[in-house]
Design an enzyme around this catalytic site. Structure first.
Site, PDB file in Angstrom:
ATOM      1  N   ASP A 132      50.445  14.572  30.043  1.00  0.00           N
ATOM      2  CA  ASP A 132      49.752  14.911  28.517  1.00  0.00           C
ATOM      3  C   ASP A 132      49.266  13.174  27.824  1.00  0.00           C
ATOM      4  O   ASP A 132      47.604  13.519  27.204  1.00  0.00           O
ATOM      5  CB  ASP A 132      50.500  15.710  28.247  1.00  0.00           C
ATOM      6  N   LYS A 163      58.787  21.962  27.751  1.00  0.00           N
ATOM      7  CA  LYS A 163      58.674  20.983  28.372  1.00  0.00           C
ATOM      8  C   LYS A 163      59.958  19.526  28.103  1.00  0.00           C
ATOM      9  O   LYS A 163      59.919  18.247  28.797  1.00  0.00           O
ATOM     10  CB  LYS A 163      57.574  20.270  27.301  1.00  0.00           C
TER      11      LYS A 163
END
Length: 270
Positions: A105, A68
């Site tokens: 997210d 990420k």
């Protein structure tokens, strides 16, 4: 004629439920496209991205552990994800065919607790990785009070509080919980193959909410303990489906059919 496709990348990746989610939505909408899970080793990430972005049928990918933060070194970041959240979970093509990063997210995390008034509320967050960054970014946006971050590396956790302008404390894993309105496990603890997150939940008030972003297994020891105490809970499927819905629209140009969420949850739990 080649089919358009998107995918999820990580290492490991076999646990991912993203192919089931996106495949379900593609089928419901009658879209002729694929969604795959692909294991990408950290040392291969740059070359892998270069290869995919050269493929005109590739629509993008979701990104999970451990990539990420690393993907930000390989893809354009016009939205300033590096300077804000500091981690990306989605790569997608723009209308011009360029590939850029974003992070769904934070919005996915907030979706199931949107009706909860967290203004000034004390919060505990476990973890200081890419998912924790998205959670802390989201919590700052809704104006929470003091944030206690539990993490193996206190220095890393303290840096995140400073980065997001949050007031709070850093404590090691296993330290006693402070009273909090919300406890979030934003780490991989409790995930299949990982150590469990073993916390004494007795300091939490009866109205506290326990939110575990882990979704494999769905019933983590943390959530089981919270339910045994009669606390409200949010499981990892809520955030997973929420962030996936935002990514799906970026990949395939149409919103997913969320009216079928109950059916989708049933498939994911089967």
């Amino acid at each position: 004629m080649a089919r358009a496709y998107a995918e999820v990348i990580g290492d490991p990746i076999s646990h991912s439920k993203s192919p089931l989610i996106h495949g379900f939505w593609l089928s419901k909408l009658g879209i002729d496209a694929d969604y795959r899970a692909t294991r990408v080793f950290p040392d291969d990430l740059g070359a892998w991205i270069a290869g995919r972005t050269a493929d005109p049928d590739w629509r993008g990918c979701n990104v999970t552990i451990p990539h990420k933060a690393a993907v930000l070194d390989h893809v354009a970041d016009p939205g300033g994800v590096r300077g804000s959240i500091g981690a990306a979970n989605t790569l997608f093509r723009t209308g011009d065919g360029d590939c850029i990063v974003t992070n769904t997210d934070a919005a996915g995390f907030l979706a199931p607790i949107a009706d909860l008034d967290l203004s000034g509320a004390p919060v505990v967050v476990v973890g200081a990785g890419g998912a924790a960054r998205a959670v802390l970014f989201a919590l700052e946006k809704v104006g929470v009070g003091r944030v206690t971050v539990m993490n193996r590396s206190p220095l890393k956790a303290a840096g995140l509080l400073t980065h997001f302008g949050l007031k709070g404390d850093v404590v090691p894993l296993g330290a006693p919980l402070p009273p909090a309105a919300l406890l979030v496990n934003a780490s991989s603890l409790g995930m299949t193959g990982q150590a469990p997150l073993d916390l004494d939940l007795s300091p939490l008030p009866d109205e506290a909410l326990v939110y575990d972003i882990v979704y494999a297994p769905l019933e983590t020891p943390l959530l089981a303990a919270a339910r045994a105490r009669g606390l409200d809970t949010v499981d990892g499927l809520e955030m997973l489906i929420g962030q996936a819905a935002l990514a799906f629209e970026l990949f395939f140009g149409t919103a997913p059919p969320r009216e079928h969420d109950d059916e989708l949850r049933g498939l994911l739990l089967a």
